[in-house]
Design an enzyme around this catalytic site. Structure first.
Site, PDB file in Angstrom:
ATOM      1  N   LYS A 194       0.848  -1.211   0.000  1.00 57.49           N
ATOM      2  CA  LYS A 194       0.000   0.000   0.000  1.00 57.49           C
ATOM      3  C   LYS A 194       0.878   1.253   0.000  1.00 57.49           C
ATOM      4  O   LYS A 194       0.600   2.223  -0.699  1.00 57.49           O
ATOM      5  CB  LYS A 194      -0.936  -0.029   1.213  1.00 57.49           C
ATOM      6  CG  LYS A 194      -2.018  -1.107   1.085  1.00 57.49           C
ATOM      7  CD  LYS A 194      -2.723  -1.400   2.397  1.00 57.49           C
ATOM      8  CE  LYS A 194      -3.652  -2.610   2.239  1.00 57.49           C
ATOM      9  NZ  LYS A 194      -4.284  -3.019   3.512  1.00 57.49           N
ATOM     10  N   ASP A 215     -10.779   2.659   4.477  1.00 59.73           N
ATOM     11  CA  ASP A 215     -10.997   1.208   4.351  1.00 59.73           C
ATOM     12  C   ASP A 215     -12.489   0.864   4.423  1.00 59.73           C
ATOM     13  O   ASP A 215     -12.875  -0.279   4.206  1.00 59.73           O
ATOM     14  CB  ASP A 215     -10.258   0.479   5.486  1.00 59.73           C
ATOM     15  CG  ASP A 215      -9.088  -0.336   4.963  1.00 59.73           C
ATOM     16  OD1 ASP A 215      -8.949  -0.444   3.728  1.00 59.73           O
ATOM     17  OD2 ASP A 215      -8.328  -0.868   5.789  1.00 59.73           O
ATOM     18  N   GLN A 256      -4.281  -1.853   9.805  1.00 59.31           N
ATOM     19  CA  GLN A 256      -4.100  -3.179   9.212  1.00 59.31           C
ATOM     20  C   GLN A 256      -4.554  -4.254  10.201  1.00 59.31           C
ATOM     21  O   GLN A 256      -4.072  -4.310  11.327  1.00 59.31           O
ATOM     22  CB  GLN A 256      -2.620  -3.378   8.830  1.00 59.31           C
ATOM     23  CG  GLN A 256      -2.360  -4.640   8.053  1.00 59.31           C
ATOM     24  CD  GLN A 256      -3.037  -4.654   6.681  1.00 59.31           C
ATOM     25  OE1 GLN A 256      -2.984  -3.687   5.934  1.00 59.31           O
ATOM     26  NE2 GLN A 256      -3.697  -5.754   6.353  1.00 59.31           N
TER      27      GLN A 256
END
Ligand code: NAP
Length: 306
Positions: free
Chosen positions: A53, A120, A97
């Site tokens: 990312k 996200d 994450q």
């Protein structure tokens, strides 16, 4: 033989659009979208995902930081760090994450994110906007699947859609998004009875279960669109041969990397489907592209007044 739904090509185009818009904002506003990844502990897969990312941000000209914390950080400390990121003006998107170590409740951490920086799409506010069918951040993998169906002009309205998997990250969110697109959606999970029969009614079949080659060709209605979200690594040569025969590329993967990737759908389903995503180069590349797009959108909403 199915046409191959090439996510990589679409992802490259989406990323190019993000790159060009970012360059324009750098010129006109002197600012670029910024993404911070929060990484806790030393989970190897998480480290790989976060690095890819960060690399995407660098390639496209976005500002990016990785905030890595030891696996024994307390929940209170981590929530404090999120609060700091919520306040920082140059940070448009924050991604935490997952998974997090067991002393930390992931739901509490996701809830602490500012919804306007939830790129996200996992904050309850974002998930609520899916159910309400209102604008908001969508989780990146389901968003990629919907983009893929649009790109290849695969109709959703009125079609029978079956989604295998009910995680928030993929299955459940995607099922709601495809309902918003007027599909007639059935969600399957580990307690579903007669999965093969349910799947064989689907005009669009999505597999997001994390079970290597579980969906057999006979689950697939002839001509259906099959979206394989699963990413499983296989190193056993006998299984690789069973899935791919003597395919040279797969044999080379085995020799050079020691594994090859297979989805949740048996590759032989390509013979029966009308269209199907390959693994790799199908859904996978779209996830990062959608994260970049969501970060750009967060920037535009916060700064450019659009
Ligand atoms: P997850 O949280 O483990 O959820 C798996 C889902 O599959 C669960 O809902 C589970 O049902 C269901 N399931 C498991 N075994 C089943 C069976 N035998 N029959 C029917 N349903 C079954 O996984 P996830 O995070 O959603 O990810 C799913 C897959 O997508 C994984 O392979 C993952 O690596 C991949 N993935 C790919 C991307 C990408 O960028 N391409 C992104 C995210 C995930 P229950 O709820 O009943 O347990």
């Amino acid at each position: 033989m199915a046409i191959s739904l090439e996510g990589k090509t679409l992802a490259d185009r989406i990323k190019e659009e993000v790159r060009q818009k970012t360059a324009r904002y750098r010129e006109t506003l002197g600012k670029v979208p910024g993404l911070v990844a929060v990484l806790v502990g030393d989970n190897k897969a998480s480290q790989v995902y976060v690095r890819s990312k960060q690399k995407a941000c660098q390639d496209l000209g976005l500002f990016s930081e990785v905030h890595a914390y030891a696996g024994d950080i307390s929940q209170v400390m981590l929530l404090g760090k999120i609060e700091e990121l919520n306040r920082r003006d140059e940070v448009d998107g924050i991604l935490v994450q997952l998974p997090l170590p067991s002393q930390i409740d992931p739901f509490a951490v996701i809830c602490a994110l500012s919804p306007e920086k939830d790129v996200d799409g996992l904050h309850p506010f974002s998930l609520g906007t899916i159910l309400a069918n209102k604008p908001g951040f969508r989780p990146c993998t389901p968003l990629g699947v919907v983009e893929m169906l649009r790109e290849y002009k695969i109709p959703i309205e009125g079609r029978d859609v079956v989604v295998i998997g009910r995680s928030l990250l993929v299955g459940k969110s995607l099922a709601a998004m495809l309902t918003n697109e007027n599909g007639t959606v059935t969600t399957c999970h580990s307690r579903t009875r007669d999965l093969d029969k349910v799947c064989s009614r689907a005009d669009i079949l999505v597999a997001a279960m994390g079970k290597e080659a579980f969906v057999k060709p006979e689950f697939v209605k002839p001509g259906a669109a099959v979206i394989d979200v699963g990413i499983n690594s296989v190193s056993d040569p006998a299984r690789v041969k069973a899935y791919f025969g003597d395919d040279e590329k797969r044999q080379k993967d085995l020799q050079t990397k020691g594994y090859t990737l297979v989805g949740d759908v048996h590759p032989a389903a390509f013979e029966r489907a009308g269209a199907m995503t390959p693994v790799p180069r199908g859904v996978g590349p779209l996830t990062i592209a959608m994260l970049m797009k969501n970060t750009l959108t967060a920037f535009e909403r916060r700064r450019a007044g659009s």
